[in-house]
Motif scaffolding. Structure first.
Motif, PDB file in Angstrom:
ATOM      1  N   MET A 113       0.661  -1.389   0.015  1.00  0.00           N
ATOM      2  CA  MET A 113       0.014   0.007  -0.114  1.00  0.00           C
ATOM      3  C   MET A 113       0.854   1.114   0.109  1.00  0.00           C
ATOM      4  SD  MET A 113      -3.181  -1.068   2.601  1.00  0.00           S
ATOM      5  CE  MET A 113      -3.901   0.509   2.220  1.00  0.00           C
ATOM      6  N   PHE A 114       1.963   1.216   0.890  1.00  0.00           N
ATOM      7  CA  PHE A 114       2.863   2.320   0.785  1.00  0.00           C
ATOM      8  C   PHE A 114       3.482   2.587  -0.743  1.00  0.00           C
ATOM      9  CE2 PHE A 114       7.633   3.227   0.765  1.00  0.00           C
ATOM     10  CZ  PHE A 114       7.426   4.438   1.279  1.00  0.00           C
ATOM     11  N   GLN A 115       3.755   1.475  -1.301  1.00  0.00           N
ATOM     12  CA  GLN A 115       4.232   1.756  -2.955  1.00  0.00           C
ATOM     13  C   GLN A 115       3.268   2.229  -3.424  1.00  0.00           C
ATOM     14  OE1 GLN A 115       5.434  -2.494  -3.098  1.00  0.00           O
ATOM     15  NE2 GLN A 115       7.633  -2.006  -3.418  1.00  0.00           N
ATOM     16  N   PHE A 116       2.016   1.965  -3.500  1.00  0.00           N
ATOM     17  CA  PHE A 116       1.049   2.271  -4.169  1.00  0.00           C
ATOM     18  C   PHE A 116       0.765   3.927  -4.131  1.00  0.00           C
ATOM     19  CE2 PHE A 116      -3.370   2.866  -5.815  1.00  0.00           C
ATOM     20  CZ  PHE A 116      -3.214   2.281  -6.968  1.00  0.00           C
ATOM     21  N   LYS A 117       0.838   4.094  -2.703  1.00  0.00           N
ATOM     22  CA  LYS A 117       0.868   5.644  -2.330  1.00  0.00           C
ATOM     23  C   LYS A 117       1.766   6.485  -2.896  1.00  0.00           C
ATOM     24  CE  LYS A 117      -0.361   9.448   0.015  1.00  0.00           C
ATOM     25  NZ  LYS A 117      -1.699  10.170  -0.111  1.00  0.00           N
ATOM     26  N   MET A 118       3.148   5.785  -3.131  1.00  0.00           N
ATOM     27  CA  MET A 118       4.063   6.553  -3.421  1.00  0.00           C
ATOM     28  C   MET A 118       4.106   6.991  -5.055  1.00  0.00           C
ATOM     29  SD  MET A 118       6.280   7.580  -0.969  1.00  0.00           S
ATOM     30  CE  MET A 118       4.321   8.015  -0.024  1.00  0.00           C
ATOM     31  N   LYS A 119       3.537   5.932  -5.704  1.00  0.00           N
ATOM     32  CA  LYS A 119       3.421   6.153  -7.212  1.00  0.00           C
ATOM     33  C   LYS A 119       2.193   7.075  -7.180  1.00  0.00           C
ATOM     34  CE  LYS A 119       3.580   4.531 -11.513  1.00  0.00           C
ATOM     35  NZ  LYS A 119       4.837   4.714 -12.129  1.00  0.00           N
ATOM     36  N   TYR A 120       1.261   6.883  -6.560  1.00  0.00           N
ATOM     37  CA  TYR A 120       0.080   7.802  -6.849  1.00  0.00           C
ATOM     38  C   TYR A 120      -0.004   8.676  -5.662  1.00  0.00           C
ATOM     39  CZ  TYR A 120      -0.680   4.547 -10.490  1.00  0.00           C
ATOM     40  OH  TYR A 120      -0.256   3.770 -11.765  1.00  0.00           O
ATOM     41  N   PRO A 121       0.745   9.861  -5.354  1.00  0.00           N
ATOM     42  CA  PRO A 121       0.616  10.504  -4.102  1.00  0.00           C
ATOM     43  C   PRO A 121      -0.715  11.132  -3.856  1.00  0.00           C
ATOM     44  CG  PRO A 121       2.460  10.931  -5.596  1.00  0.00           C
ATOM     45  CD  PRO A 121       1.729  10.044  -6.293  1.00  0.00           C
ATOM     46  N   TRP A 122      -1.525  11.375  -4.694  1.00  0.00           N
ATOM     47  CA  TRP A 122      -2.890  11.931  -4.440  1.00  0.00           C
ATOM     48  C   TRP A 122      -3.892  10.977  -3.826  1.00  0.00           C
ATOM     49  CZ3 TRP A 122      -0.645  11.565  -9.188  1.00  0.00           C
ATOM     50  CH2 TRP A 122      -0.984  10.563  -9.946  1.00  0.00           C
ATOM     51  N   VAL A 123      -3.626   9.599  -3.927  1.00  0.00           N
ATOM     52  CA  VAL A 123      -4.538   8.810  -3.270  1.00  0.00           C
ATOM     53  C   VAL A 123      -4.650   9.093  -1.518  1.00  0.00           C
ATOM     54  CG1 VAL A 123      -4.885   6.279  -2.780  1.00  0.00           C
ATOM     55  CG2 VAL A 123      -4.271   6.946  -5.017  1.00  0.00           C
ATOM     56  N   LYS A 124      -5.813   9.099  -1.281  1.00  0.00           N
ATOM     57  CA  LYS A 124      -6.232   9.535   0.190  1.00  0.00           C
ATOM     58  C   LYS A 124      -6.919   8.488   0.762  1.00  0.00           C
ATOM     59  CE  LYS A 124      -6.027  14.501  -1.025  1.00  0.00           C
ATOM     60  NZ  LYS A 124      -4.841  15.208  -0.366  1.00  0.00           N
ATOM     61  N   SER A 125      -7.767   7.519  -0.006  1.00  0.00           N
ATOM     62  CA  SER A 125      -8.624   6.907   0.432  1.00  0.00           C
ATOM     63  C   SER A 125      -8.806   5.611  -0.611  1.00  0.00           C
ATOM     64  CB  SER A 125      -9.812   7.284   0.463  1.00  0.00           C
ATOM     65  OG  SER A 125     -10.683   7.711  -0.592  1.00  0.00           O
ATOM     66  N   MET A 126      -9.487   4.558  -0.191  1.00  0.00           N
ATOM     67  CA  MET A 126      -9.635   3.158  -0.833  1.00  0.00           C
ATOM     68  C   MET A 126     -10.390   3.634  -2.194  1.00  0.00           C
ATOM     69  SD  MET A 126      -8.067   0.354   0.132  1.00  0.00           S
ATOM     70  CE  MET A 126      -7.259  -0.306   1.284  1.00  0.00           C
ATOM     71  N   ALA A 127     -11.285   4.764  -2.121  1.00  0.00           N
ATOM     72  CA  ALA A 127     -12.049   5.271  -3.078  1.00  0.00           C
ATOM     73  C   ALA A 127     -11.063   5.789  -4.255  1.00  0.00           C
ATOM     74  CB  ALA A 127     -12.915   6.191  -3.008  1.00  0.00           C
ATOM     75  N   ASP A 128     -10.074   6.486  -3.818  1.00  0.00           N
ATOM     76  CA  ASP A 128      -9.023   6.819  -4.920  1.00  0.00           C
ATOM     77  C   ASP A 128      -8.257   5.811  -5.398  1.00  0.00           C
ATOM     78  OD1 ASP A 128      -9.929   9.467  -4.205  1.00  0.00           O
ATOM     79  OD2 ASP A 128      -8.215   9.813  -2.987  1.00  0.00           O
ATOM     80  N   ALA A 129      -7.803   4.699  -4.621  1.00  0.00           N
ATOM     81  CA  ALA A 129      -7.103   3.760  -5.153  1.00  0.00           C
ATOM     82  C   ALA A 129      -8.113   2.958  -6.070  1.00  0.00           C
ATOM     83  CB  ALA A 129      -6.513   2.909  -3.944  1.00  0.00           C
ATOM     84  N   GLY A 150      -2.832  -7.371  -2.888  1.00  0.00           N
ATOM     85  CA  GLY A 150      -2.309  -8.143  -4.079  1.00  0.00           C
ATOM     86  C   GLY A 150      -2.717  -7.518  -5.172  1.00  0.00           C
ATOM     87  N   CYS A 151      -3.935  -6.977  -5.537  1.00  0.00           N
ATOM     88  CA  CYS A 151      -4.419  -6.306  -6.624  1.00  0.00           C
ATOM     89  C   CYS A 151      -3.338  -4.907  -6.951  1.00  0.00           C
ATOM     90  CB  CYS A 151      -5.832  -5.970  -6.728  1.00  0.00           C
ATOM     91  SG  CYS A 151      -6.828  -7.192  -6.573  1.00  0.00           S
ATOM     92  N   PHE A 152      -2.935  -4.134  -5.867  1.00  0.00           N
ATOM     93  CA  PHE A 152      -2.286  -3.224  -6.218  1.00  0.00           C
ATOM     94  C   PHE A 152      -0.648  -3.536  -6.746  1.00  0.00           C
ATOM     95  CE2 PHE A 152      -4.143  -0.892  -2.318  1.00  0.00           C
ATOM     96  CZ  PHE A 152      -5.531  -0.313  -3.056  1.00  0.00           C
ATOM     97  N   TRP A 153      -0.056  -4.626  -6.195  1.00  0.00           N
ATOM     98  CA  TRP A 153       1.196  -5.006  -6.579  1.00  0.00           C
ATOM     99  C   TRP A 153       1.065  -5.571  -8.221  1.00  0.00           C
ATOM    100  CZ3 TRP A 153       3.633  -9.023  -9.085  1.00  0.00           C
ATOM    101  CH2 TRP A 153       5.154  -9.002  -9.145  1.00  0.00           C
ATOM    102  N   LEU A 154      -0.033  -6.192  -8.446  1.00  0.00           N
ATOM    103  CA  LEU A 154      -0.102  -6.771  -9.614  1.00  0.00           C
ATOM    104  C   LEU A 154      -0.458  -5.577 -10.848  1.00  0.00           C
ATOM    105  CD1 LEU A 154      -2.642  -9.799  -8.904  1.00  0.00           C
ATOM    106  CD2 LEU A 154       0.050  -9.849  -9.628  1.00  0.00           C
ATOM    107  N   PHE A 155      -1.132  -4.432 -10.260  1.00  0.00           N
ATOM    108  CA  PHE A 155      -1.191  -3.311 -10.983  1.00  0.00           C
ATOM    109  C   PHE A 155      -0.011  -2.604 -11.424  1.00  0.00           C
ATOM    110  CE2 PHE A 155      -2.305   1.077 -11.611  1.00  0.00           C
ATOM    111  CZ  PHE A 155      -3.448   0.941 -12.448  1.00  0.00           C
ATOM    112  N   LEU A 156       0.626  -2.484 -10.193  1.00  0.00           N
ATOM    113  CA  LEU A 156       2.028  -1.522 -10.316  1.00  0.00           C
ATOM    114  C   LEU A 156       2.954  -2.190 -10.992  1.00  0.00           C
ATOM    115  CD1 LEU A 156       2.550  -0.502  -6.568  1.00  0.00           C
ATOM    116  CD2 LEU A 156       1.642   1.051  -8.449  1.00  0.00           C
ATOM    117  N   ASN A 157       2.999  -3.588 -11.220  1.00  0.00           N
ATOM    118  CA  ASN A 157       3.814  -4.393 -11.827  1.00  0.00           C
ATOM    119  C   ASN A 157       3.571  -4.884 -13.191  1.00  0.00           C
ATOM    120  OD1 ASN A 157       6.596  -4.500  -9.949  1.00  0.00           O
ATOM    121  ND2 ASN A 157       4.727  -4.614  -8.839  1.00  0.00           N
TER     122      ASN A 157
END
Length: 440
Positions: free
Chosen positions: A78-94, A378-385
């Motif tokens: 989740m931290f990696q996802f936030k660093m990639k998309y700094p404007w994410v503030k909630s699960m809705a944004d993600a 798990g979905c976040f990692w698969l998306f980022l990679n």
């Protein structure tokens, strides 16, 4: 839109520019870590000794360690996802980002689904704190008044504590919350470990006790999931940090604290209380000690619940009244107070409708924590990679780990819903039931 491609700037980027009346992004890494500890190490720890009573000491310990390790990794993703998309503030944004590659309609659906799921999960978690408040004061007062009255008192208390609009001051209270729950469980552990004249031999088992059903065993798994169910608020916590890049320190502080405490408390209380252990565990040490432990645990019951309420109210406030969030006006404060009151009222209704502690935790875990703590990461990692899953041996291994996270989320959700629904149905037929003045 391609996978991994940003979708735009932070729409609330003025929160830390000095132009806002209410300043956010003020927490240091240790303050964030203490907030996460206060949110996570609260009610979940109180159900773990009863988990071991069901599945046995060794399987229970392995489950706590294993699910804790997965929760640590998923928090880092989740931290990696936030660093990639700094404007994410909630699960809705993600979720909006995850669904974006399938078009604008899918992106909007993702945002609505993520936001709704986050708010519903947080409201159920708030309900579990109202329920624990009711149990606590029933013990302290020996059921002096109706359960519903204690629920209303809890509603008012939690609402008042949720009136401040930032989390900075709450981080100091979170230290008191940790001391509170730590002291309460220490008292319980010491009390159950003292040999009491006349008390029979303690019965405990290393393996599942005979006759344990699948429903009972999986209900215990769901309770462990709830003990690690703080991830839903991680994006919000990171967003209020002065330096979000320091979040791994906060995560390490949280996970070292919770895994070690969970193991020690669950083993010791179950070892000495045996199969007679109660849930919440603070009731396992006899009437007088239970009153002392519950009294000391009151700050944790309040503060952790208030954090859940604050995160959910912040999302709703930002979503409905984005221009008011950083203003320090009577209108802005009135809107904030109204939103917090509405959400706490809904939580109170849920708490009165599901009056059994373990069943409440299992239902919340199955519906939401299964995904927010495990599956979605798990979905976040698969998306980022995307398109890099097998580019190296390390990536290939992590791909398998993250597919396991997704499968864990789905399995816990499906089987947990069945077992928690079955337990709630069974409990309602033999207890005081919903909306009753009697204690279940």
């Amino acid at each position: 839109m391609l996978l991994g491609q940003p979708h735009g700037p932070d729409p609330l980027g003025d929160e830390n520019t000095g132009e806002a009346d209410i300043e956010y992004k003020t927490c240091t890494w240790w303050q964030t870590g203490m907030l996460m500890i206060a949110e996570t190490i609260s009610l979940g720890i109180l159900s773990l000794p009863s988990v071991m009573s069901t599945v046995g000491l060794i399987p229970g310990l392995l489950l706590i360690l294993g699910m804790g390790a997965f929760a640590t990794y998923s928090g880092y993703v989740m931290f990696q996802f936030k660093m990639k998309y700094p404007w994410v503030k909630s699960m809705a944004d993600a979720f909006e980002i995850l669904f974006a590659p399938w078009g604008s309609k899918a992106k909007n659906i993702g945002k609505e689904v993520g936001g709704a799921a986050q708010v519903i999960f947080l409201i159920f978690s708030m309900a579990s704190h109202i329920l624990t408040w009711t149990i606590c004061f029933n013990v302290l007062t020996e059921h002096a008044v109706c359960n519903i009255v204690w629920g209303i008192v809890a509603l008012v208390v939690f609402w008042i504590f949720d009136l401040p609009r930032t989390l900075k001051k709450m981080s100091y209270f979170s230290v008191a919350s940790f001391i509170s729950i730590f002291t309460a469980v220490m008292i319980t552990m010491i009390a159950v470990g003292i040999e009491v004249p006349g008390r029979g031999p303690t019965r405990y088992t290393l393996w599942p006790r005979p006759g344990v059903t699948f429903q009972q065993a999986f209900l215990s798994v769901s309770n462990i999931v709830f003990a690690y169910a703080g991830h839903v608020a991680f994006f919000g916590f990171i967003d209020e940090m002065k330096n979000p890049a320091e979040f791994p320190k906060s995560l390490a502080l949280l996970q070292i604290s919770d895994i070690s405490m969970y193991c020690v408390v669950a083993i010791i209380v179950y070892r000495y209380a045996g199969t007679d252990v109660t849930s919440p565990a603070l009731g396992s040490a006899g009437s007088t000690i239970s009153k002392i432990a519950y009294g000391i645990a009151i700050p944790t019951i309040i503060i952790a619940g208030v954090i859940y309420g604050h995160v959910s109210s912040t999302y709703v406030y930002r979503r409905i009244f984005p221009t008011q969030r950083t203003k320090n006006t009577w209108t802005a404060w009135f809107l904030w107070a109204g939103i917090t009151m509405i959400l706490w009222t809904i939580a109170w209704i849920i708490a009165e409708s599901i009056p059994e502690f373990n069943d409440m935790l299992a239902l919340v875990s199955s519906l939401f924590a299964s995904w927010f703590t495990y599956g979605v990461s798990g979905c976040f990692w698969l998306f980022l990679n995307w398109r890099k899953w097998t580019s190296t041996k390390r990536k290939s291994f992590l791909m398998l780990v993250n597919f396991c996270l997704v499968l864990m989320g789905g399995a816990i959700c499906g089987m947990g819903l069945y077992t928690s629904g079955y337990a709630i149905h069974q409990e309602s037929s033999r207890s005081a039931g919903s909306w009753s003045c009697r204690s279940s």
